[in-house]
Design a protein around this motif. Structure first.
Motif, short mmCIF file in Angstrom:
data_model
loop_
_atom_site.label_atom_id
_atom_site.label_comp_id
_atom_site.label_asym_id
_atom_site.label_seq_id
_atom_site.Cartn_x
_atom_site.Cartn_y
_atom_site.Cartn_z
N ASP A 147 12.70 5.89 -11.35
CA ASP A 147 12.19 4.52 -11.49
C ASP A 147 10.69 4.40 -11.32
OD1 ASP A 147 14.82 3.88 -11.77
OD2 ASP A 147 15.06 2.99 -9.78
N ARG A 148 10.06 5.41 -10.71
CA ARG A 148 8.64 5.30 -10.38
C ARG A 148 8.10 6.69 -10.06
NH1 ARG A 148 6.48 3.29 -5.25
NH2 ARG A 148 5.33 5.23 -5.55
N PRO A 149 6.78 6.83 -9.93
CA PRO A 149 6.24 8.14 -9.54
C PRO A 149 6.76 8.56 -8.18
CG PRO A 149 4.51 6.72 -10.38
CD PRO A 149 5.71 5.85 -10.24
N ALA A 150 6.77 9.86 -7.93
CA ALA A 150 7.25 10.38 -6.66
C ALA A 150 6.45 9.79 -5.50
CB ALA A 150 7.16 11.90 -6.64
N ILE A 151 7.15 9.51 -4.40
CA ILE A 151 6.50 9.01 -3.19
C ILE A 151 6.15 10.21 -2.32
CG2 ILE A 151 6.75 7.54 -1.17
CD1 ILE A 151 8.94 6.01 -2.68
N ILE A 152 4.87 10.48 -2.17
CA ILE A 152 4.42 11.60 -1.34
C ILE A 152 4.38 11.15 0.12
CG2 ILE A 152 2.64 13.34 -0.98
CD1 ILE A 152 4.00 13.42 -3.73
N LEU A 153 5.10 11.85 0.97
CA LEU A 153 5.20 11.46 2.37
C LEU A 153 4.25 12.31 3.22
CD1 LEU A 153 9.09 11.21 2.65
CD2 LEU A 153 7.46 9.35 2.22
N PRO A 154 3.25 11.72 3.83
CA PRO A 154 2.37 12.49 4.71
C PRO A 154 3.12 12.93 5.94
CG PRO A 154 1.90 10.14 4.88
CD PRO A 154 2.88 10.29 3.76
N ILE A 155 2.91 14.18 6.36
CA ILE A 155 3.59 14.74 7.52
C ILE A 155 2.65 14.65 8.73
CG2 ILE A 155 4.77 16.75 8.47
CD1 ILE A 155 5.22 17.72 5.62
N GLU A 191 16.82 -1.25 -3.37
CA GLU A 191 18.27 -1.30 -3.28
C GLU A 191 18.92 -0.87 -4.61
OE1 GLU A 191 19.94 -5.13 -2.66
OE2 GLU A 191 18.65 -6.13 -4.11
N GLY A 192 20.01 -0.14 -4.52
CA GLY A 192 20.72 0.31 -5.71
C GLY A 192 19.99 1.36 -6.53
N SER A 193 18.99 2.00 -5.96
CA SER A 193 18.21 2.99 -6.70
C SER A 193 18.74 4.41 -6.46
CB SER A 193 16.73 2.94 -6.30
OG SER A 193 16.59 3.22 -4.91
N HIS A 194 18.44 5.30 -7.39
CA HIS A 194 18.83 6.70 -7.28
C HIS A 194 17.60 7.52 -6.92
CE1 HIS A 194 22.82 5.97 -9.03
NE2 HIS A 194 22.19 5.09 -9.81
N TYR A 195 17.74 8.42 -5.94
CA TYR A 195 16.59 9.20 -5.49
C TYR A 195 17.06 10.51 -4.87
CZ TYR A 195 17.94 8.10 -0.71
OH TYR A 195 18.64 8.03 0.45
N TRP A 222 10.81 -1.81 -5.38
CA TRP A 222 9.92 -0.83 -4.79
C TRP A 222 8.65 -1.48 -4.26
CZ3 TRP A 222 11.95 3.82 -4.07
CH2 TRP A 222 12.95 4.28 -4.94
N ALA A 223 8.05 -0.87 -3.27
CA ALA A 223 6.74 -1.33 -2.83
C ALA A 223 5.74 -1.06 -3.94
CB ALA A 223 6.34 -0.61 -1.55
N ASN A 224 4.62 -1.75 -3.94
CA ASN A 224 3.61 -1.57 -4.97
C ASN A 224 3.15 -0.11 -5.03
OD1 ASN A 224 3.65 -4.29 -5.63
ND2 ASN A 224 2.05 -4.79 -4.13
N VAL A 225 3.07 0.43 -6.26
CA VAL A 225 2.65 1.82 -6.45
C VAL A 225 1.18 1.95 -6.13
CG1 VAL A 225 2.49 3.72 -8.09
CG2 VAL A 225 4.41 2.12 -8.23
#
Length: 232
Positions: free
Chosen positions: A110-118, A133-137, A229-232
């Motif tokens: 649905d959108r670009p990958a969400i990069i999670l800072p560690i 909600e209802g999204s596939h990931y 989704w939150a704003n890209v």
């Protein structure tokens, strides 16, 4: 992460095993912390599993692993397959493997990958991410292994909502030899629940541990599920 719409497994856990073998591409395809949000009466079972774990005997360095049982042809071939092109002379003489989680991201169509800072302390500040909600990931991460063999590497994830555990799952990743190239793993696709009751704030704990219950990364975090989704 780890929150699925259809609970096909009532135990809330999944397990797939993928050994590194002689896969030289190093890829495997499959699969803010607020302490008050966590339940205290139903923690994950890692501690109990550690207490019940069978003792496998003394640990060995990588060189000792190679020398051990060298007259057993079948074991020798298995070790050669597992270790591949590892340069034994460049490996540090340590008992424990060194494992570093390099990257974490949420992959969706649905959108670009969400990069999670560690974060260094394992506790992201504020919301770590938002899911629709209802999204596939799926969750994708990469890691390196050095110094010794990493045995029984697994990923666990537990999710709570308003202090009640709503999901718990485990993924057995396998056994990995030291190599310079990172290994990459992607979890099976999941879907978030939908509807008014599904939206809101969740807390979670993700851990990366081995069969000696050494924890290489533990992250306590919060995320939320929204209409979009939150704003890209």
């Amino acid at each position: 992460m780890g929150l699925e719409k259809d609970k096909q497994n009532d135990r809330g856990e999944e397990s797939d095993i993928q050994e590194s073998g002689d896969e030289r591409d190093g890829n495997m395809k499959r699969n803010t912390s607020e302490t008050s949000l966590y339940t205290t009466e139903d923690e994950d079972s890692d501690g109990q599993e550690h207490n019940n774990k069978i003792q496998l005997g003394p640990q060995c360095t990588l060189k000792e692993h190679i020398e051990k049982d060298k007259d057993d042809e079948s074991l020798r071939r298995w070790k050669e397959q597992l270790l591949g092109s590892v340069d034994i002379n460049s490996v540090t003489e340590t008992l424990d493997p060194e494992v570093k989680i390099l990257s974490l991201s949420i992959v969706t169509t649905d959108r670009p990958a969400i990069i999670l800072p560690i974060p260094e302390d394992g506790n992201p500040k504020g919301l770590w991410f938002t899911l629709k909600e209802g999204s596939h990931y799926s969750l994708k991460f990469s890691f390196t292994v050095s110094n010794n063999i990493l045995s029984g590497f697994r990923y666990t994830n537990t999710v709570w909502k308003t202090g009640i555990k709503v999901d718990s799952r485990k993924a057995m990743l396998g056994t990995f030899s030291p190599q310079q190239e990172p290994y990459t793993y992607e979890t099976p696709e999941e879907s978030t629940p939908s509807g008014f009751l599904a939206r809101g704030l969740y807390s979670a704990r993700s851990k990366f541990v081995d069969d000696d219950n050494r924890c290489y990364l533990e992250i306590n975090y919060t995320f939320d599920i929204r209409k979009d989704w939150a704003n890209v």
